[in-house]
Design a protein around this motif. Structure first.
Motif, PDB file in Angstrom:
ATOM      1  N   LYS A 286      -2.817  15.148  -1.020  1.00 51.99           N
ATOM      2  CA  LYS A 286      -2.451  14.086  -0.105  1.00 51.99           C
ATOM      3  C   LYS A 286      -0.947  13.776  -0.205  1.00 51.99           C
ATOM      4  O   LYS A 286      -0.278  13.539   0.785  1.00 51.99           O
ATOM      5  CB  LYS A 286      -3.279  12.836  -0.424  1.00 51.99           C
ATOM      6  N   GLN A 287      -0.425  13.828  -1.425  1.00 49.88           N
ATOM      7  CA  GLN A 287       0.998  13.587  -1.651  1.00 49.88           C
ATOM      8  C   GLN A 287       1.839  14.665  -0.978  1.00 49.88           C
ATOM      9  O   GLN A 287       2.882  14.395  -0.362  1.00 49.88           O
ATOM     10  CB  GLN A 287       1.285  13.564  -3.158  1.00 49.88           C
ATOM     11  N   LYS A 288       1.381  15.926  -1.061  1.00 46.05           N
ATOM     12  CA  LYS A 288       2.097  17.033  -0.440  1.00 46.05           C
ATOM     13  C   LYS A 288       2.135  16.872   1.072  1.00 46.05           C
ATOM     14  O   LYS A 288       3.142  17.132   1.718  1.00 46.05           O
ATOM     15  CB  LYS A 288       1.428  18.376  -0.806  1.00 46.05           C
ATOM     16  N   ARG A 289       0.987  16.454   1.658  1.00 44.97           N
ATOM     17  CA  ARG A 289       0.899  16.305   3.108  1.00 44.97           C
ATOM     18  C   ARG A 289       1.838  15.182   3.580  1.00 44.97           C
ATOM     19  O   ARG A 289       2.377  15.240   4.681  1.00 44.97           O
ATOM     20  CB  ARG A 289      -0.536  15.984   3.531  1.00 44.97           C
ATOM     21  N   ARG A 290       2.030  14.206   2.722  1.00 47.26           N
ATOM     22  CA  ARG A 290       2.890  13.072   3.065  1.00 47.26           C
ATOM     23  C   ARG A 290       4.338  13.516   3.217  1.00 47.26           C
ATOM     24  O   ARG A 290       5.112  12.945   3.975  1.00 47.26           O
ATOM     25  CB  ARG A 290       2.748  11.999   1.991  1.00 47.26           C
TER      26      ARG A 290
END
Length: 296
Positions: free
Chosen positions: A291-295
């Motif tokens: 989720k952090q990467k997608r952000r």
């Protein structure tokens, strides 16, 4: 307009088994499906318009009970998660990963442990099997070599549509051959009937077993990341967490660092498997990292 079920998808064709007959129709899908971003899947119940020479066009797709993306299949009752005692060694974190994805798809997981003949004694069976039975999962322990447990598996597949899952070498093909010897699937060699061997399956197909029920022969589960699962829903995919989650102090508790967490308390009391809990924490970290990467 006749109805039926798609039993195979290959090179843009959908092979529909017509309801109430033994006829298989080779169909294309209406262009409107593509415009809507919809693709027919093996397992779909459909209406179709026959043309000539056993060909036709899929015109409608009935509402699906569930679906998997990879492998692409719909309306599955259960998943037989095949793992071996040895060769390859039993892998609990992979089993839990499979269970999470199957639960997410609203499909019933069944655990099948193969190669019992490689366990020197019954003590050679991984003790984790007792954990899964306690949770409420059906567990079969089998040996294709000695035929132990095979009739139990066969009985459990009757009247249901089952997709097989498991890493290479655990004995899925051998198990399928025992359930239907006419398949003649050979490891490392080309099957005389199906024209394929190890790793050569490139399409999804439903096979009707002689004893009843259907099994999905697929290229395998290629999507075991957590891109489709939110951190907040992961807990609910671990069945033994559910009752305890309701007792946590904070709504939406992730059972990670929160105080007064009933799940962590249950782990400390050995009411929940510590290994299952550790696997849950690892999956949670993976979800949060993705989720952090997608952000960004």
């Amino acid at each position: 307009m006749p109805e039926g079920q798609i039993i195979k998808a290959l090179s843009g064709y959908y092979y529909v088994h017509e309801e109430g007959s033994n006829q298989i129709w080779q169909c294309r899908a209406r262009g409107v499906f593509k415009k809507r971003g919809i693709s027919p899947l093996v397992g779909d119940y459909v209406s179709f318009e026959p043309s000539s020479n056993g060909e036709g066009t899929v015109t409608e797709i009935a509402k699906r009970r569930n679906e998997l993306i990879r492998p692409p299949i719909a309306n599955v009752d259960q998943a037989l998660l095949v793992f071996s005692i040895e060769e390859p060694e039993f892998n609990q974190i992979l089993l839990d990963k499979f269970i999470v994805h199957i639960e997410k798809a609203d499909i019933t997981p069944i655990i099948c442990l193969t190669k019992l003949d490689l366990a020197a004694t019954l003590d050679g069976i991984p003790e984790e099997m007792e954990i899964y039975q306690k949770i409420g999962y059906e567990v079969f322990i089998t040996s294709s070599k000695t035929k132990i447990g095979l009739s139990d598996v066969e009985e459990y597949l009757k009247g249901k549509t089952t997709v097989f899952a498991g890493q290479s070498g655990v004995g899925k093909s051998t198990l399928l051959n025992e359930l239907d010897p006419s398949l003649q699937i050979e490891t490392g060699e080309i099957s005389l009937k199906l024209g394929r061997g190890r790793h050569t399956t490139r399409h999804v197909e439903l096979i009707r077993l002689p004893s009843g029920g259907m099994v999905a022969d697929t290229p395998g589960f290629s999507q075991l990341d957590f891109s489709s699962i939110e951190a907040e829903e992961l807990s609910g995919l671990f069945l033994e967490f559910r009752d305890y989650s309701e007792q946590c102090k904070f709504r939406g508790c992730l059972h990670q660092n929160e105080p007064s967490c009933a799940v962590k308390s249950a782990v400390e009391k050995e009411e929940i498997s510590s290994q299952r809990y550790q696997n849950y924490l690892q999956f949670l970290v993976d979800i949060q990292s993705e989720k952090q990467k997608r952000r960004y």
